[in-house]
Scaffold this motif. Structure first.
Motif, PDB file in Angstrom:
ATOM      1  N   TYR A  55     -42.374  39.197  48.778  1.00 33.14           N
ATOM      2  CA  TYR A  55     -41.674  39.480  47.535  1.00 33.14           C
ATOM      3  C   TYR A  55     -40.855  40.749  47.724  1.00 33.14           C
ATOM      4  O   TYR A  55     -41.242  41.644  48.474  1.00 33.14           O
ATOM      5  N   TYR A  56     -39.724  40.838  47.018  1.00 35.94           N
ATOM      6  CA  TYR A  56     -38.845  41.995  47.138  1.00 35.94           C
ATOM      7  C   TYR A  56     -38.589  42.562  45.755  1.00 35.94           C
ATOM      8  O   TYR A  56     -38.107  41.871  44.864  1.00 35.94           O
ATOM      9  N   TYR A  57     -38.942  43.810  45.566  1.00 38.12           N
ATOM     10  CA  TYR A  57     -38.677  44.475  44.294  1.00 38.12           C
ATOM     11  C   TYR A  57     -38.427  45.962  44.543  1.00 38.12           C
ATOM     12  O   TYR A  57     -39.147  46.599  45.320  1.00 38.12           O
ATOM     13  N   GLY A  58     -37.418  46.498  43.898  1.00 37.27           N
ATOM     14  CA  GLY A  58     -37.136  47.925  43.948  1.00 37.27           C
ATOM     15  C   GLY A  58     -36.862  48.464  45.340  1.00 37.27           C
ATOM     16  O   GLY A  58     -37.203  49.607  45.634  1.00 37.27           O
ATOM     17  N   GLY A  97     -40.462  37.308  38.418  1.00 38.89           N
ATOM     18  CA  GLY A  97     -39.191  37.948  38.085  1.00 38.89           C
ATOM     19  C   GLY A  97     -38.608  38.746  39.234  1.00 38.89           C
ATOM     20  O   GLY A  97     -37.938  39.756  39.020  1.00 38.89           O
ATOM     21  N   VAL A  98     -38.874  38.292  40.457  1.00 39.68           N
ATOM     22  CA  VAL A  98     -38.371  38.985  41.650  1.00 39.68           C
ATOM     23  C   VAL A  98     -37.895  37.952  42.669  1.00 39.68           C
ATOM     24  O   VAL A  98     -38.176  36.766  42.553  1.00 39.68           O
ATOM     25  N   TRP A  99     -37.191  38.412  43.688  1.00 45.02           N
ATOM     26  CA  TRP A  99     -36.756  37.554  44.786  1.00 45.02           C
ATOM     27  C   TRP A  99     -37.832  37.524  45.863  1.00 45.02           C
ATOM     28  O   TRP A  99     -38.562  38.489  46.055  1.00 45.02           O
ATOM     29  N   GLU A 100     -37.906  36.390  46.556  1.00 49.56           N
ATOM     30  CA  GLU A 100     -38.810  36.225  47.696  1.00 49.56           C
ATOM     31  C   GLU A 100     -37.962  35.859  48.905  1.00 49.56           C
ATOM     32  O   GLU A 100     -37.052  35.041  48.817  1.00 49.56           O
ATOM     33  N   CYS A 101     -38.276  36.469  50.051  1.00 50.01           N
ATOM     34  CA  CYS A 101     -37.548  36.160  51.277  1.00 50.01           C
ATOM     35  C   CYS A 101     -37.912  34.752  51.731  1.00 50.01           C
ATOM     36  O   CYS A 101     -39.087  34.430  51.934  1.00 50.01           O
ATOM     37  N   ASP A 102     -36.895  33.912  51.907  1.00 54.41           N
ATOM     38  CA  ASP A 102     -37.090  32.516  52.306  1.00 54.41           C
ATOM     39  C   ASP A 102     -36.425  32.248  53.656  1.00 54.41           C
ATOM     40  O   ASP A 102     -36.051  31.125  53.960  1.00 54.41           O
ATOM     41  N   ASP A 103     -36.296  33.309  54.445  1.00 55.68           N
ATOM     42  CA  ASP A 103     -35.649  33.240  55.754  1.00 55.68           C
ATOM     43  C   ASP A 103     -36.732  33.094  56.827  1.00 55.68           C
ATOM     44  O   ASP A 103     -37.445  34.043  57.139  1.00 55.68           O
ATOM     45  N   TYR A 104     -36.846  31.875  57.377  1.00 59.72           N
ATOM     46  CA  TYR A 104     -37.879  31.600  58.379  1.00 59.72           C
ATOM     47  C   TYR A 104     -37.787  32.529  59.592  1.00 59.72           C
ATOM     48  O   TYR A 104     -38.794  32.792  60.248  1.00 59.72           O
ATOM     49  N   ASP A 105     -36.601  33.017  59.899  1.00 54.80           N
ATOM     50  CA  ASP A 105     -36.413  33.867  61.073  1.00 54.80           C
ATOM     51  C   ASP A 105     -36.702  35.343  60.797  1.00 54.80           C
ATOM     52  O   ASP A 105     -36.623  36.162  61.704  1.00 54.80           O
ATOM     53  N   SER A 106     -37.005  35.687  59.574  1.00 57.21           N
ATOM     54  CA  SER A 106     -37.260  37.077  59.208  1.00 57.21           C
ATOM     55  C   SER A 106     -38.746  37.405  59.301  1.00 57.21           C
ATOM     56  O   SER A 106     -39.603  36.574  58.978  1.00 57.21           O
ATOM     57  N   GLY A 110     -38.540  37.538  34.330  1.00 59.04           N
ATOM     58  CA  GLY A 110     -39.443  36.470  34.746  1.00 59.04           C
ATOM     59  C   GLY A 110     -40.266  35.913  33.613  1.00 59.04           C
ATOM     60  O   GLY A 110     -39.954  36.065  32.442  1.00 59.04           O
ATOM     61  N   GLY A 111     -41.341  35.250  34.017  1.00 59.88           N
ATOM     62  CA  GLY A 111     -42.285  34.729  33.059  1.00 59.88           C
ATOM     63  C   GLY A 111     -42.098  33.287  32.673  1.00 59.88           C
ATOM     64  O   GLY A 111     -42.788  32.787  31.813  1.00 59.88           O
ATOM     65  N   SER A 112     -41.174  32.581  33.331  1.00 56.23           N
ATOM     66  CA  SER A 112     -40.973  31.176  32.977  1.00 56.23           C
ATOM     67  C   SER A 112     -41.150  30.304  34.196  1.00 56.23           C
ATOM     68  O   SER A 112     -40.922  30.720  35.312  1.00 56.23           O
ATOM     69  N   SER A 113     -41.600  29.107  33.937  1.00 55.90           N
ATOM     70  CA  SER A 113     -41.655  28.116  35.010  1.00 55.90           C
ATOM     71  C   SER A 113     -40.909  26.890  34.519  1.00 55.90           C
ATOM     72  O   SER A 113     -40.537  26.803  33.373  1.00 55.90           O
ATOM     73  N   GLY A 114     -40.707  25.932  35.399  1.00 59.17           N
ATOM     74  CA  GLY A 114     -39.908  24.764  35.012  1.00 59.17           C
ATOM     75  C   GLY A 114     -38.461  25.049  35.364  1.00 59.17           C
ATOM     76  O   GLY A 114     -38.160  25.568  36.421  1.00 59.17           O
ATOM     77  N   SER A 159     -47.083  50.304  40.796  1.00 59.81           N
ATOM     78  CA  SER A 159     -46.847  50.926  39.491  1.00 59.81           C
ATOM     79  C   SER A 159     -45.410  50.696  39.006  1.00 59.81           C
ATOM     80  O   SER A 159     -45.180  50.492  37.815  1.00 59.81           O
ATOM     81  N   SER A 160     -44.443  50.697  39.928  1.00 59.70           N
ATOM     82  CA  SER A 160     -43.058  50.465  39.497  1.00 59.70           C
ATOM     83  C   SER A 160     -42.880  49.021  39.024  1.00 59.70           C
ATOM     84  O   SER A 160     -42.166  48.767  38.045  1.00 59.70           O
ATOM     85  N   TYR A 161     -43.538  48.072  39.680  1.00 65.31           N
ATOM     86  CA  TYR A 161     -43.453  46.679  39.242  1.00 65.31           C
ATOM     87  C   TYR A 161     -44.134  46.504  37.883  1.00 65.31           C
ATOM     88  O   TYR A 161     -43.635  45.789  37.016  1.00 65.31           O
ATOM     89  N   LYS A 162     -45.273  47.163  37.681  1.00 67.69           N
ATOM     90  CA  LYS A 162     -45.964  47.071  36.386  1.00 67.69           C
ATOM     91  C   LYS A 162     -45.052  47.557  35.264  1.00 67.69           C
ATOM     92  O   LYS A 162     -45.007  46.954  34.189  1.00 67.69           O
ATOM     93  N   SER A 163     -44.317  48.637  35.506  1.00 70.80           N
ATOM     94  CA  SER A 163     -43.371  49.148  34.505  1.00 70.80           C
ATOM     95  C   SER A 163     -42.273  48.132  34.235  1.00 70.80           C
ATOM     96  O   SER A 163     -41.892  47.890  33.086  1.00 70.80           O
ATOM     97  N   TYR A 164     -41.737  47.541  35.305  1.00 73.23           N
ATOM     98  CA  TYR A 164     -40.691  46.524  35.177  1.00 73.23           C
ATOM     99  C   TYR A 164     -41.199  45.325  34.384  1.00 73.23           C
ATOM    100  O   TYR A 164     -40.533  44.828  33.485  1.00 73.23           O
ATOM    101  N   LYS A 165     -42.410  44.870  34.693  1.00 75.24           N
ATOM    102  CA  LYS A 165     -42.933  43.660  34.068  1.00 75.24           C
ATOM    103  C   LYS A 165     -43.129  43.832  32.568  1.00 75.24           C
ATOM    104  O   LYS A 165     -43.005  42.874  31.807  1.00 75.24           O
ATOM    105  N   THR A 166     -43.389  45.031  32.120  1.00 79.10           N
ATOM    106  CA  THR A 166     -43.584  45.258  30.686  1.00 79.10           C
ATOM    107  C   THR A 166     -42.310  45.730  29.986  1.00 79.10           C
ATOM    108  O   THR A 166     -42.321  45.972  28.786  1.00 79.10           O
TER     109      THR A 166
END
Length: 107
Positions: free
Chosen positions: A62-65, A47-56, A92-96, A79-86
């Motif tokens: 992963y990027y959160y908060g 449930g977060v964005w991931e940097c997909d920039d090869y030059d970075s 997030g939580g889905s694939s496909g 701890s902040s991600y754990k709070s977000y996830k619940t």
């Protein structure tokens, strides 16, 4: 089923998939506005964005908060991600369908 029926069924299935994909994409949070990464990929399970920039230097992070996490373990230990996830705001939580979405520059 005749050819016309098969064709109509195929068109209907594609239309439903396209509509579902658009709805999923609209539900995603905006891509991060961070100058350190110009290309983002949505990681549906986390449930977060991931940097997909090869030059970075943050490629694959992963990027959160407002912070980058170099691994899934570091992200999920936060701890902040754990709070977000619940929370009810967790996206997030889905694939496909809906996973691996790209966004931002070059996405």
């Amino acid at each position: 089923m005749n050819k016309t029926g098969k064709l109509l069924t195929g068109v209907l299935v594609v239309t439903v998939i396209a509509a579902t994909s658009c709805q999923d994409e609209e539900a995603l949070p905006d891509t991060p506005d961070d100058p350190s990464c110009d290309d983002w990929e949505w990681e549906a399970d986390e449930g977060v964005w991931e940097c997909d920039d090869y030059d970075s230097s943050y490629y694959g992070h992963y990027y959160y908060g407002g912070s980058y996490y170099s691994s899934k373990n570091k992200l999920t230990s936060s701890s902040s991600y754990k709070s977000y996830k619940t929370s009810s705001s967790f996206k997030g939580g889905s694939s496909g369908f809906g996973s691996g979405k790209s966004g931002g520059f070059g996405g």
